[in-house]
Write an enzyme that holds these catalytic residues in place. Structure first.
Site, short mmCIF file in Angstrom:
data_model
loop_
_atom_site.label_atom_id
_atom_site.label_comp_id
_atom_site.label_asym_id
_atom_site.label_seq_id
_atom_site.Cartn_x
_atom_site.Cartn_y
_atom_site.Cartn_z
N ASP A 293 -3.25 -10.01 65.64
CA ASP A 293 -3.83 -11.35 65.60
C ASP A 293 -5.30 -11.33 65.17
O ASP A 293 -5.79 -12.32 64.64
CB ASP A 293 -3.68 -12.03 66.96
CG ASP A 293 -2.26 -12.54 67.17
OD1 ASP A 293 -1.68 -13.07 66.21
OD2 ASP A 293 -1.71 -12.39 68.28
N ASN A 376 0.81 -20.84 68.82
CA ASN A 376 1.35 -21.34 70.08
C ASN A 376 0.60 -20.82 71.30
O ASN A 376 0.48 -21.51 72.31
CB ASN A 376 2.82 -20.94 70.21
CG ASN A 376 3.03 -19.45 70.00
OD1 ASN A 376 2.80 -18.95 68.89
ND2 ASN A 376 3.46 -18.73 71.02
N TYR A 377 0.08 -19.59 71.24
CA TYR A 377 -0.57 -18.99 72.40
C TYR A 377 -2.06 -19.32 72.43
O TYR A 377 -2.71 -19.48 71.39
CB TYR A 377 -0.43 -17.46 72.38
CG TYR A 377 0.62 -16.91 73.33
CD1 TYR A 377 0.37 -16.83 74.70
CD2 TYR A 377 1.84 -16.45 72.86
CE1 TYR A 377 1.31 -16.31 75.57
CE2 TYR A 377 2.79 -15.93 73.73
CZ TYR A 377 2.52 -15.86 75.08
OH TYR A 377 3.44 -15.35 75.95
N HIS A 427 8.51 -9.83 75.11
CA HIS A 427 7.48 -9.41 74.16
C HIS A 427 6.31 -8.80 74.93
O HIS A 427 6.30 -8.78 76.17
CB HIS A 427 6.99 -10.59 73.32
CG HIS A 427 6.43 -11.72 74.13
ND1 HIS A 427 7.21 -12.62 74.83
CD2 HIS A 427 5.14 -12.09 74.35
CE1 HIS A 427 6.43 -13.49 75.45
NE2 HIS A 427 5.18 -13.20 75.19
#
Length: 656
Positions: A293, A376-377, A427
């Site tokens: 990320d 989303n996170y 995950h």
């Protein structure tokens, strides 16, 4: 207009804009260039006088020519304008993906006939209500497309403009997109399943009336206990400088602790260097999910603006952040970094039951934090400094699970049902931290300490003797370490030059309470892409060119060939080196129904604490709480005449 800047200060809009203006004049970038980040070249900038320009680098792409360059430059200073130094070609596939580029991809994908046809087979005809998230494809590039700059997409559907699309995955549908041409080059369709029908809304009132909550007020009538001058922060005995980069977001520089008349260095630099998130599910819309990320997207531009009363409470100082967006514009993130103090329960306490005297001190900590939203996170990163000389990093994981659509009634083998037709794959979240150490000076060593039972019966006649065994880590090849709570493993960063009054090297102790291992087969893409997650601590000798644990350009990179696993082969000595530690902390997330539709915060972190750095408890000088902040003394239950006192300390709780 130029201002006085230190080498470690974040880039400001004038610096970014001045360099970009020069880059735009170059014909090679074409008519529609894209950009990925600009940052100070720290290795060259150290030691520059305030007011000088600063060396920097940025990445620019010409998508029409399938070309990219790393441009080195000098920002404007008080004595000279901005200038460009060099253009170095970069593999055009490998620069990270900006948010602006992601939006271009999403719009193009929604309008593409191939995707429209696949959506129509599922009864979805209004594609304005469809989300497409471009995802990293590193390691899963189709053989016939391996020379292109690619992404694959996860597809979501909303029933209305304000619906939570992340609750309605479109199962089985995977578009492959050329990031340069914005063309959907193919669509995988693994079969039609109904789009989940249950709402994933989480706004106030969706699931019933809000509960009653009594007001809680945080007040500091005399103002905060810290001072801020530019980007330098001083709080009690601590001082440091605030930095911010495109790739890492918040960076702390030059952390020192004032010990009497001495100002003692602890860390030269501290930042969250990379985040790797592999999904452990063979579902066709999940098996490719494994992201850097930071290296493939960047923490800086994903940083969220913070709000007083919501993200931070009390007397707050905010720092704005400035980044270069994907289209070459300066983006200002208002209130991107938050600085504040918090009460943190008891610092130390003892009740003398013989005399009835009780001594207690409230703990206070200084917190500097930022939040990054990665689709989303949402991830919060909180660095805390304590009055006992400790440093702590806490990562807060929240936001919305990345889910997949499944047939109702079929239990998912590699995840957990969180709603009808909605499964959350198992995950993991790995966070690689970079700590440039400077414990009592620039030269340090790394020592691993573990516990052993004494086997010599003459020394251990009662069977309970335990040794703590230190092992100096001599060089980089030996510096890939694994945490082991069963042996009470921890690490010491020792000064190579100073000792305490007991003759031991002054040191800080590193503890990693949150670790896991990768649950993937050896040789899999997930395992080969991020070899650094196989260990919990790495160490290298400082090299300004070795900036990122996953390598400089991990997007569509050769698997496992760059970054720290490659650096270790040099096997440089570490005893008495300028030491860089790379701790890796992790969360293994087997989702709960209670994580849906929005996840309560999960917390993981690490802790650095003085270990022989001081001669005794350094917080003995913390004063008692003032009388106005004390509770009334009450008779103690154990010993007549004893008192117990619970103090509100530096944070007040005000009744309604």
């Amino acid at each position: 207009m130029t201002t006085t800047r230190r080498w470690s200060d974040p880039l400001d809009p004038e610096e970014i804009g001045g360099v970009v203006a020069l880059v735009r004049r170059d014909e090679r970038i074409g008519a529609r260039p894209r950009f990925w980040g600009m940052a100070v070249e720290e290795g060259l900038a150290r030691g520059l006088a305030p007011g000088q320009g600063r060396p920097a680098r940025l990445v620019v792409m010409n998508p029409d020519a399938h070309e990219a360059w790393e441009v080195t430059a000098w920002t404007a200073g008080s004595d000279r304008p901005a200038s460009l130094v060099a253009w170095r070609p970069v593999d055009a596939k490998r620069p990270g993906v900006s948010s602006e580029e992601a939006r271009l991809v999403a719009r193009a994908a929604r309008e593409h006939p191939l995707l429209k046809e696949a959506l129509a087979r599922r009864g979805i005809h209004d594609t304005s209500l469809v989300w497409v998230d471009p995802e990293s494809i590193t390691g899963f590039e189709p053989e016939d497309l391996k020379d292109r700059r690619l992404s694959w997409g996860t597809v979501w559907h909303r029933e209305s403009e304000d619906d939570n699309g992340y609750a309605r995955p479109v199962a089985g549908l995977v578009p492959i997109v050329d990031l340069e041409t914005l063309d959907v080059v193919r669509v995988e369709d693994h079969g039609v399943l109904p789009v989940p029908g249950e709402t994933g809304a989480y706004r106030s009132g969706t699931w019933g009336a809000d509960r009653e909550v009594a007001p809680l007020e945080i007040t500091q009538p005399a103002g905060p206990g810290f001072t801020v001058e530019g980007h330098e922060v001083t709080w009690q005995n601590w001082s440091f400088r605030v930095g911010f980069t495109h790739r890492e977001g918040l960076v702390l520089h030059e952390l020192t602790y004032r010990d009497g008349d001495a100002v003692r260095p602890v860390l030269r630099r501290a930042a969250v260097n990379e985040m790797y998130v592999p999904y452990l599910d063979s579902d066709p819309t999940a098996y490719r999910k494994n992201f850097f990320d930071w290296g493939e997207y960047g923490a800086g531009p994903l940083t969220a603006s913070l709000e007083l009363g919501c993200d931070c409470l009390g007397e707050i100082h905010y720092f704005d952040a400035h980044v270069l967006d994907g289209l070459g514009e300066v983006k200002t993130i208002s209130n991107g970094v938050c600085l504040h103090e918090e009460d943190f329960s008891v610092l130390w306490k003892h009740v003398n039951t013989r005399t009835g005297e009780a001594d207690v001190r409230r703990s206070r900590r200084l917190v500097i934090s930022f939040f990054a939203t990665v689709a989303n996170y949402d991830y919060g990163f909180y660095w805390s400094l304590y009055q006992d000389g400790s440093i702590e990093l806490e990562v807060k994981l929240t936001g919305i699970l990345s889910v997949s659509g499944v047939a109702e009634g079929a239990p998912p083998p590699f995840g957990r049902l969180v709603g009808p037709g909605v499964q959350a794959p198992t995950h993991q979240h790995y966070f690689a931290i970079r700590l440039d150490t400077a414990v009592d000076g620039p030269l340090n060593r790394l020592v691993e300490v573990h516990a052993e039972t004494e086997e010599d019966e003459a020394l251990n006649p009662y069977g309970n003797a335990c040794r703590m065994v230190p092992t100096v880590i001599p060089s980089e090849r030996a510096a890939a370490r694994v945490n082991d709570p069963s042996r009470a493993v921890h690490w010491r960063v020792e000064s190579a030059e100073r000792v305490n009054r007991f003759g031991d090297p002054t040191a800080f102790r590193l503890a990693l309470p949150n670790t896991t291992r990768l649950f993937a087969r050896p040789g899999s893409v997930v395992e080969r892409k991020a070899p650094f997650v196989a260990k919990h601590l790495w160490a290298t000798a400082y090299d300004p060119a070795e900036r990122f644990i996953a390598g400089e350009y991990p997007n569509q990179a050769p698997l496992g060939e760059e970054g720290i696993a490659a650096w270790q082969r040099a096997d440089r000595p570490l005893d008495g080196a300028q030491l860089v530690l790379w701790p890796v902390i992790a969360s293994h997330h087997y989702a709960r129904p209670e994580d849906w539709p929005i996840m309560p915060v999960q917390r993981i972190g690490l802790r650095l604490e003085p270990d022989g750095f001081f001669d005794r408890n350094p917080s003995l000088d913390v004063p008692p709480s003032p009388p106005s902040e004390r509770c009334h003394a009450a008779p103690g239950p154990a010993t007549e005449g004893a008192t117990s006192c619970s103090c509100h300390g530096n944070t007040r709780v005000t009744p309604p």
